[in-house]
Design an enzyme around this catalytic site. Structure first.
Site, PDB file in Angstrom:
ATOM      1  N   ASN A 220       0.850  -1.190   0.000  1.00  0.00           N
ATOM      2  CA  ASN A 220       0.000   0.000   0.000  1.00  0.00           C
ATOM      3  C   ASN A 220       0.885   1.238   0.000  1.00  0.00           C
ATOM      4  OD1 ASN A 220      -2.275  -1.524   0.196  1.00  0.00           O
ATOM      5  ND2 ASN A 220      -2.854  -0.815   2.219  1.00  0.00           N
ATOM      6  N   ASP A 288      -5.047  -5.327   2.251  1.00  0.00           N
ATOM      7  CA  ASP A 288      -6.265  -6.079   2.549  1.00  0.00           C
ATOM      8  C   ASP A 288      -6.142  -7.551   2.170  1.00  0.00           C
ATOM      9  OD1 ASP A 288      -7.831  -4.021   3.662  1.00  0.00           O
ATOM     10  OD2 ASP A 288      -8.092  -3.149   1.676  1.00  0.00           O
ATOM     11  N   LYS A 298      11.403 -17.320  -8.226  1.00  0.00           N
ATOM     12  CA  LYS A 298      10.908 -16.203  -9.035  1.00  0.00           C
ATOM     13  C   LYS A 298      10.018 -16.729 -10.167  1.00  0.00           C
ATOM     14  CE  LYS A 298      12.415 -12.351 -11.845  1.00  0.00           C
ATOM     15  NZ  LYS A 298      13.478 -11.791 -12.667  1.00  0.00           N
ATOM     16  N   ILE A 317      -6.492  -6.353  11.692  1.00  0.00           N
ATOM     17  CA  ILE A 317      -5.765  -6.202  12.962  1.00  0.00           C
ATOM     18  C   ILE A 317      -6.546  -5.304  13.914  1.00  0.00           C
ATOM     19  CG2 ILE A 317      -3.575  -5.472  13.995  1.00  0.00           C
ATOM     20  CD1 ILE A 317      -2.364  -5.926  11.103  1.00  0.00           C
ATOM     21  N   LYS A 349     -16.833   2.589   9.511  1.00  0.00           N
ATOM     22  CA  LYS A 349     -15.659   1.829   9.975  1.00  0.00           C
ATOM     23  C   LYS A 349     -15.615   1.768  11.494  1.00  0.00           C
ATOM     24  CE  LYS A 349     -12.734   2.019   6.097  1.00  0.00           C
ATOM     25  NZ  LYS A 349     -11.757   2.700   5.295  1.00  0.00           N
TER      26      LYS A 349
END
Ligand code: CTP
Length: 409
Positions: A220, A288, A298, A317, A349
């Site tokens: 993020n 998320d 790889k 969390i 939220k």
């Protein structure tokens, strides 16, 4: 409180003036560091005749500032910022010259400019020849400094009486480092100085990184600056803070215990390990989703086109910490980074995650990695407070003060 309890995480700016007593400033730094304080130093040209910048840098762990107009210093932390960074400015030794400049508002070098620019209390540890100390001009300057109204105040420790390096006898010797340490502790332990002393806090900050294979991952956008500033502000108010941090390029704030993590699951485990705590502030930008079945090698490009990556949801969390139970912190605070409908999304939220407060921030404009932030605080009790755009350190201090008020009430 012991010196370690009072000084842990506190920030001292030490100005070392010229005089034989300057060598004692090194011992003072050692004592401050041992008590958990962070120390930055300014060394005047006269001070540098007695102690080397190298010894001060080695003991403080920071570069020593010596001149007003040094581009490399100003880009790291400007001299005004340096004067504000500190919780307390200590001048040891404080020479007659430095005291005279401070008393008369003279600002012609780094030390005197810092003394004029600071918004914090200043502690002077005078050291000079006995005749100089007893001179009415010096005494008048000290009285003048003590008497300034609306100023953050000047305190004086010493000088002691005794035989002086110049062979004369009388007051003028700089106070011993242990006595200066006690004076610092006394000034910082004021009734309102550490309202969160004895409290514990866990703060999450930065992004998480979820691997796809050994070289790729999902993450993020988050610089961690807001969360780090919150950890720092809570520590400044006396809380013992564990900062659970995803990968960011920031130094750990003074007095804060940092735990590095990479993935959301690691972050969750580190937060659980930091409990019980009185306060939880979850400011991390947690990914998320994580990849189901991370490749051990790889993933190579193949003629069939890009691979498909299956995602599974990460644990929440904040919701976990907020859930009722023995380890639930007394105050749990979440963040809501939104690009639209800030109020509605933040309120949703708040109830979905079960936390007590939520800090809503509008990330539709330049917030990521920038220094400024404008936020609105929503509490479960229905309070709404909008704080104007300000540096992230300002938002952090306001939030920490708000938390302290909550515990006081
Ligand atoms: N959070 C968390 N664990 C997650 C996701 C989010 O602890 N797995 C926390 C964040 O640290 C923040 C709050 O939950 O304090 C809200 O995060 P945000 O990303 O805004 O919310 P999401 O739950 O991810 O909701 P959405 O993506 O739908 O906006």
């Amino acid at each position: 409180m012991t010196p370690a309890a009072t000084l842990s995480g506190r920030k001292i700016l030490l100005i070392v003036g010229g005089g034989i007593a300057a060598y004692k400033a090194l011992e003072l730094v050692r004592l401050l560091k041992k008590a958990g304080a962070g120390v930055m130093s300014v060394l005047t040209p006269a001070g540098a005749e007695f102690v080397t910048p190298m010894s001060l840098a080695a003991l403080t762990g920071h570069p020593v500032r010596q001149a007003l107009f040094m581009p490399e210093d100003e880009t790291a932390m400007g001299h005004i910022e340096l004067s504000r960074w500190a919780d307390l400015v200590v001048v040891a030794p404080a020479t007659a010259g430095l005291i005279a400049k401070a008393a008369n508002g003279l600002a012609d070098d780094l030390a005197s400019t810092t003394l004029l620019a600071t918004d914090k209390k200043v502690l002077l540890a005078p050291a000079m020849n006995v005749r100089m100390w007893l001179h009415p001009a010096v005494q008048a300057n000290v009285e003048r400094l003590k008497g300034f109204d609306g100023f953050h105040g000047v305190a004086v420790v010493g000088p002691d009486e005794g035989e002086m390096a110049c062979g004369e006898f009388g007051p003028g010797r700089m106070a011993e480092p242990a006595a200066i340490l006690s004076a610092i502790e006394g000034l910082l332990a004021g009734p309102d100085g550490r309202p969160l002393a004895g409290r514990t806090a866990v703060v999450t900050a930065g992004p998480t990184f979820e691997p796809i294979d050994p070289v790729r991952g999902l993450t993020n956008r988050s610089s961690g600056k807001q969360g780090y500033a919150i950890a720092e502000a809570l520590a400044e108010l006396g809380a013992r803070v564990t900062l659970v941090s995803g990968p960011v390029a920031l130094a750990a704030p003074v007095g804060v215990e940092r735990v590095w993590v990479e993935t959301a699951k690691e972050m969750q485990a580190a937060v659980q390990a930091a409990l019980p705590a009185d306060i939880a502030v979850m400011s991390a930008a947690v990914a998320d989703w994580r990849v189901d079945g991370v490749a051990s090698g790889k993933i190579k490009k193949a003629p069939g086109g890009p691979p498909s990556v299956a995602l599974i949801e990460n644990p929440d969390i904040l919701a976990g910490v907020s859930a009722p139970g023995k380890l639930r912190p007394k105050l749990v605070i979440g963040f809501a980074a939104e690009t639209t409908d800030l109020e509605a999304n933040a309120r949703a939220k708040l109830s979905r995650k079960g936390c007590d407060w939520i800090v809503g921030n509008d990330v539709s404009d330049d917030v990521f990695g920038s220094e400024g932030n404008a936020v609105t605080l929503f509490t479960r009790g229905g309070d709404v407070e909008s704080w104007p755009r300000q540096p992230k350190s300002g938002v952090a201090r306001k939030l920490a003060m708000r938390i302290a008020d909550h515990f006081k009430a």
